[in-house]
Design a protein around this motif. Structure first.
Motif, mmCIF file in Angstrom:
data_model
loop_
_atom_site.group_PDB
_atom_site.id
_atom_site.type_symbol
_atom_site.label_atom_id
_atom_site.label_comp_id
_atom_site.label_asym_id
_atom_site.label_seq_id
_atom_site.Cartn_x
_atom_site.Cartn_y
_atom_site.Cartn_z
ATOM 1 N N ALA A 51 0.834 -1.207 0.000
ATOM 2 C CA ALA A 51 0.000 0.000 0.000
ATOM 3 C C ALA A 51 0.866 1.253 0.000
ATOM 4 O O ALA A 51 0.543 2.255 -0.652
ATOM 5 N N GLY A 52 2.012 1.203 0.754
ATOM 6 C CA GLY A 52 2.928 2.360 0.826
ATOM 7 C C GLY A 52 3.486 2.705 -0.534
ATOM 8 O O GLY A 52 3.638 3.883 -0.885
ATOM 9 N N GLY A 53 3.803 1.638 -1.315
ATOM 10 C CA GLY A 53 4.317 1.847 -2.658
ATOM 11 C C GLY A 53 3.323 2.659 -3.484
ATOM 12 O O GLY A 53 3.714 3.603 -4.190
ATOM 13 N N LEU A 54 2.058 2.290 -3.360
ATOM 14 C CA LEU A 54 1.020 3.012 -4.099
ATOM 15 C C LEU A 54 0.969 4.486 -3.670
ATOM 16 O O LEU A 54 0.849 5.386 -4.492
ATOM 17 N N HIS A 55 1.115 4.695 -2.303
ATOM 18 C CA HIS A 55 1.093 6.072 -1.771
ATOM 19 C C HIS A 55 2.265 6.892 -2.300
ATOM 20 O O HIS A 55 2.127 8.072 -2.604
ATOM 21 N N ILE A 56 3.462 6.218 -2.406
ATOM 22 C CA ILE A 56 4.642 6.942 -2.912
ATOM 23 C C ILE A 56 4.403 7.331 -4.376
ATOM 24 O O ILE A 56 4.660 8.453 -4.805
ATOM 25 N N ASP A 57 3.862 6.327 -5.117
ATOM 26 C CA ASP A 57 3.589 6.592 -6.538
ATOM 27 C C ASP A 57 2.664 7.795 -6.700
ATOM 28 O O ASP A 57 2.857 8.644 -7.565
ATOM 29 N N SER A 58 1.666 7.828 -5.788
ATOM 30 C CA SER A 58 0.712 8.935 -5.922
ATOM 31 C C SER A 58 1.249 10.229 -5.309
ATOM 32 O O SER A 58 0.601 11.272 -5.362
ATOM 33 N N GLY A 59 2.431 10.113 -4.626
ATOM 34 C CA GLY A 59 3.078 11.320 -4.069
ATOM 35 C C GLY A 59 2.559 11.723 -2.718
ATOM 36 O O GLY A 59 2.985 12.731 -2.148
ATOM 37 N N SER A 60 1.676 10.909 -2.095
ATOM 38 C CA SER A 60 1.153 11.305 -0.784
ATOM 39 C C SER A 60 2.068 10.858 0.361
ATOM 40 O O SER A 60 1.857 11.211 1.511
ATOM 41 N N LEU A 61 3.109 10.051 0.068
ATOM 42 C CA LEU A 61 4.047 9.595 1.105
ATOM 43 C C LEU A 61 5.460 9.644 0.543
ATOM 44 O O LEU A 61 5.693 9.229 -0.600
ATOM 45 N N SER A 62 6.423 10.193 1.363
ATOM 46 C CA SER A 62 7.799 10.288 0.869
ATOM 47 C C SER A 62 8.537 8.982 1.155
ATOM 48 O O SER A 62 8.077 8.163 1.964
ATOM 49 N N GLN A 63 9.729 8.824 0.525
ATOM 50 C CA GLN A 63 10.532 7.612 0.758
ATOM 51 C C GLN A 63 10.969 7.536 2.221
ATOM 52 O O GLN A 63 10.954 6.481 2.850
ATOM 53 N N GLY A 64 11.352 8.705 2.762
ATOM 54 C CA GLY A 64 11.777 8.763 4.182
ATOM 55 C C GLY A 64 10.663 8.311 5.084
ATOM 56 O O GLY A 64 10.881 7.584 6.065
ATOM 57 N N GLU A 65 9.435 8.733 4.769
ATOM 58 C CA GLU A 65 8.298 8.386 5.637
ATOM 59 C C GLU A 65 8.008 6.884 5.602
ATOM 60 O O GLU A 65 7.701 6.291 6.630
ATOM 61 N N ILE A 66 8.129 6.313 4.394
ATOM 62 C CA ILE A 66 7.863 4.852 4.328
ATOM 63 C C ILE A 66 8.937 4.086 5.095
ATOM 64 O O ILE A 66 8.657 3.095 5.791
ATOM 65 N N ILE A 67 10.209 4.587 5.035
ATOM 66 C CA ILE A 67 11.278 3.935 5.837
ATOM 67 C C ILE A 67 10.926 4.049 7.313
ATOM 68 O O ILE A 67 10.996 3.072 8.079
ATOM 69 N N ALA A 68 10.520 5.261 7.747
ATOM 70 C CA ALA A 68 10.155 5.469 9.162
ATOM 71 C C ALA A 68 8.983 4.567 9.532
ATOM 72 O O ALA A 68 8.964 3.954 10.604
ATOM 73 N N PHE A 69 8.026 4.466 8.628
ATOM 74 C CA PHE A 69 6.835 3.653 8.888
ATOM 75 C C PHE A 69 7.225 2.187 9.142
ATOM 76 O O PHE A 69 6.781 1.547 10.105
ATOM 77 N N ILE A 70 8.099 1.675 8.240
ATOM 78 C CA ILE A 70 8.546 0.276 8.400
ATOM 79 C C ILE A 70 9.322 0.127 9.707
ATOM 80 O O ILE A 70 9.203 -0.860 10.427
#
Ligand code: ATP
Length: 600
Positions: A257-276
Motif C-alpha cells: 500500500a505504501g508503494g502506491l502512496h509513494i507513486d501517488s506522491g502522498s508519502l515520501s521515501q523517508g516516511e515509508i522507511i520510518a513507517f517500516i
C-alpha cells in the motif's frame, strides 16, 4: 496474591524510578525513526551533508542517552527484584517455621522447598521484568502505532486490524498455558519428593538392591515432568511465530500500500522507511510482550503457591497466657495462682498438680480418618518415670507429641503443671519439655555447639555433665578434637547410636522439667541403654521422665508403664502389676524376655 505486592513497598523508589528511566529510553527510541526520515528526506534527498552530519550526531547523542537511561533502570530493577526476593523468602521461611506439624505434613517438605526456591525465583524474575519491560513494551507498541498514524493515518489502519488479531493469539496462549504451569509446579514437587526420598534413603535402597527400581521411578517422574514442560512449551512456542506472522503480514501490506502512496506522491521515501521502522519496533515489542506474558503466567502460578503458604494460619498458636504472667489453675481443690518469675520459666508447679495430665484425649491425623489415640486419660506425677510401650503404630509417638503441642488433641485436654497446654505461650511450654525424637537430628557445628543448642548459656561443665549422663562423654573424648570436633551435615561422621546419645545430651543440657525420650535409645546396645537409664535415674532429681520404647528392658524399671494398643490404653502399672493384669504386656514380654528375665 495482592499481599505479595506489599513486599515491594520498601523498594517504592526503585519501582517508580526504574520504569521512568525505561520510559525515557523508549521515547528516545520512538523518535529515532522520525530522525531517520528527516535525514532521508531533508539530508540525503537534497544532498545536504551538513544536515546529515548534524542529525547523525543527534542520533548518536540520543542513543548514548538511551543507553544511560537503560543502565539506570537495570540498576533499579536489580535492586528491587533482589530485595523483593530476599524479603519474600525470609518472610516465607519465618511463616513456615510458625506452622504446626499438621500444616507441614499437608504441604510436604519438597513442595515447601520448591515454593521457597523456584517459586520465589520466578516471582523475583517477574519483578525485574515488571520494572524493565512491562511499561516499556506496551508503550513502544502504542507509541509506535501513534507515530505511524501521524505519518499516515490510512496506512496505519493495517496496524489497527493486526492489533486485535494479536490480542486473540495472546488470549489463546494464556488460557491454555496457565493451568499447565500450575500442573508443572505440582509435578516438580512430586519429583522433589522422589529425589528427597532417594537421597535420604540411599542406604536402604542399596541394602535392598532397589537401585534400578528407584532409577526407573525417578525416570518416570522426570519424564512426566518433561512431558508437561514440552506440552506447555509447544503451546507457548506458538506465540512468537504467530505474532511475527501477523506483523510481517502487516509489513507486506504496508509496503504494498505504501508503494502506491509513494507513486501517488502522498508519502515520501523517508516516511515509508520510518513507517517500516515503527512496524519493526512494534514487532520487537510484541515479541517482548509475548515473553512477558509467559513469565507472568508462570509467576501467577508461583504467586498463588507462595500466597497459599503465607495465607495458611498456623493451627497451633500461642495461648492466651502472656509469658511471665501469673496463671490461674483450676483444680479439684480450688483455684491457685502460678507466680511469674521471669524468662527461664514462668511456670512454677503448684503443689498437688500432676506434671502431666491427659483428660479423655483423642487425636486423629486427619479430620475424617481413624483415631490414632482414643480417649486417653492419664496422670503423671512430678518426678515420676513413665515407660510407654506398645506395638508399632499403637500411638506412642503421637501421645508424647501432644504434650509440647506438636499437634493438638481433637478431643479432651492436656495439662502440664496444672495448666492446659493450649493456654501456654508455645515457647514457654516447650522450654519446660525436652524432646528427643525417634530420628536423631544434629546440626552442622561442633559437638559442644550441638549439645548447647537448646541452652546457649550452658557452661562447659554443664555440657560435659549432660554428655556424661547421656553416655556420650567417652566417645566424644575419643573424637579427633573432642568437644570441638565439627559434625558435618547432620552428624554424618557419627554412628546412629552416637547421634542418639548426642541428641539426649542436647535435651539434658537444656534442663527441662519434663524429658521425653521417644524411642531415642533404639540404636544403643543393651549395656549402654542400661547405663543411660542408670545415669538418667541418678541425675533426674524431680525431673519427670517419659521413656517410649519397643523394648521391655528399657521400660521395666520405670515407676509405671503405660501399655498402648491401637491408640487405647491397654494397661498402666508397674512391670510386676502388668505381668499379672495386662495381656498385651504379657505377650510383649514373652516375645522379648526369657521367662526368668520377665519375672526377675
Ligand atoms: N504424620 C502422620 N500423618 C498421618 N498418620 C500418622 C502420622 N504419624 C503417625 N501416623 C499414624 O498414627 C498411628 C500412630 O502412629 P505413632 O507414630 O504414634 O505410633 P508408634 O506407636 O509411635 O509407632 P512406632 O513404634 O512404630 O514408632 C499409626 O497408625 C500411624 O500410621
Amino acid at each position: 496474591m495482592f499481599k505479595l505486592v506489599g513486599f515491594l513497598k520498601p523498594f517504592r523508589k526503585e519501582t517508580i524510578a526504574g520504569p521512568f528511566f525505561k520510559l525515557l529510553e523508549a521515547i528516545l527510541e520512538l523518535l529515532l525513526p522520525t530522525v531517520v526520515a528527516l535525514i532521508v528526506n531533508n539530508g540525503i534527498g537534497r544532498g545536504d551533508k551538513t544536515y546529515v552530519l548534524q542529525m547523525g550526531l543527534l542520533m548518536i547523542g540520543m542513543a548514548i542517552l538511551g543507553y544511560g537511561c537503560s543502565l539506570v533502570c537495570q540498576h533499579y530493577a536489580a535492586r528491587a527484584s533482589q530485595g523483593f526476593g530476599t524479603n519474600l523468602r525470609n518472610a516465607l521461611f519465618k511463616h513456615i517455621s510458625s506452622l504446626s506439624y499438621t500444616e507441614l505434613d499437608r504441604f510436604g517438605t519438597p513442595s515447601l522447598i520448591n515454593r521457597l526456591t523456584s517459586d520465589v525465583n520466578q516471582l523475583q524474575l517477574a519483578v525485574a521484568m515488571l520494572i524493565r519491560l512491562v511499561i516499556r513494551a506496551p508503550f513502544i507498541c502504542v507509541g509506535a502505532i501513534i507515530m505511524a498514524m501521524i505519518l499516515d493515518l490510512k496506512l496505519s489502519l493495517i496496524l489497527l486490524v493486526a492489533a486485535p488479531i494479536i490480542g486473540v493469539i495472546l488470549y489463546f496462549i494464556i488460557s491454555r498455558t496457565a493451568p499447565l504451569y500450575r500442573r508443572y509446579q505440582g509435578k516438580l514437587d512430586r519429583m522433589g519428593s522422589v529425589l528427597s526420598e532417594n537421597l535420604t534413603g540411599v542406604r536402604v535402597i542399596r541394602a535392598f538392591a532397589k537401585g534400578r527400581a528407584e532409577q526407573k521411578r525417578f525416570k518416570e517422574t522426570s519424564e512426566d515432568l518433561t512431558g508437561t514442560a514440552i506440552h506447555v512449551g509447544r503451546i507457548a512456542a506458538l506465540l512468537n511465530p504467530a505474532t511475527s506472522l501477523v506483523v510481517n503480514g502487516a509489513i507486506i501490506l504496508i509496503l504494498w500500500a505504501g508503494g502506491l502512496h509513494i507513486d501517488s506522491g502522498s508519502l515520501s521515501q523517508g516516511e515509508i522507511i520510518a513507517f517500516i521502522n515503527y512496524v519493526t519496533q512494534i514487532l520487537l515489542a510484541l515479541i517482548v510482550v509475548s515473553n512477558l506474558v509467559i513469565i507472568f503466567t508462570k509467576a501467577a502460578s508461583s504467586g498463588a503457591r507462595v500466597s497459599e503458604v503465607l495465607a495458611t494460619e498456623p493451627s497451633i498458636a500461642d495461648g492466651k497466657r502472656i509469658a511471665g504472667a501469673p496463671a490461674r489453675v483450676e483444680s479439684s481443690k480450688g483455684t491457685s495462682t502460678l507466680p511469674a518469675d521471669g524468662a527461664q520459666s514462668s511456670v512454677t508447679p503448684v503443689s498437688n498438680q500432676p506434671a502431666i495430665a491427659f483428660e479423655s484425649v483423642s487425636f486423629g491425623y486427619s479430620a475424617t480418618g481413624e483415631l490414632a489415640l482414643d480417649d486417653i486419660s492419664l496422670s503423671i506425677a512430678k518426678g515420676e518415670t513413665i515407660g510407654i510401650i506398645g506395638g508399632t503404630g499403637s500411638g506412642k509417638s503421637t501421645l508424647v507429641n501432644l504434650i509440647p503441642r506438636f499437634y493438638d488433641a481433637v478431643k479432651g485436654s492436656i495439662r502440664v503443671n496444672g495448666i492446659d497446654v493450649k493456654d501456654y505461650q508455645l515457647q514457654e511450654l516447650r522450654r519446660l519439655i525436652g524432646v528427643v525424637p525417634q530420628k536423631a537430628m544434629l546440626f552442622t557445628g561442633t559437638v559442644a555447639e550441638n549439645i548447647r543448642w537448646g541452652n546457649p548459656g550452658a557452661t562447659a561443665e554443664e555440657v560435659a555433665e549432660a554428655a556424661q549422663t547421656a553416655q556420650a562423654a567417652e566417645f566424644i573424648t575419643k573424637l579427633p578434637e573432642g568437644y570441638n570436633t565439627v559434625l558435618v551435615r547432620g552428624g554424618l561422621n557419627l554412628s546412629g547410636g552416637q547421634k542418639q546419645r548426642l541428641t539426649i545430651a542436647r535435651a539434658l543440657a537444656s534442663k527441662p522439667e519434663i524429658l521425653i525420650l521417644d524411642d531415642s535409645a533404639s540404636a544403643l546396645d543393651y549395656a549402654t541403654d542400661a547405663a543411660l537409664r542408670k545415669g538418667l535415674r541418678e541425675t533426674a532429681g524431680d525431673k519427670t521422665l517419659l521413656i517410649v520404647s519397643q523394648r521391655v528392658s528399657s521400660v521395666r524399671h520405670a515407676d509405671r508403664i503405660l501399655v498402648l494398643d491401637d491408640g487405647k490404653i491397654a494397661g498402666l502399672g508397674t512391670h510386676e502389676e502388668l505381668l499379672e493384669t495386662c495381656q498385651v504386656y504379657q505377650e510383649v514380654c514373652q516375645s522379648q524376655l526369657s521367662g526368668e528375665e520377665a519375672v526377675s
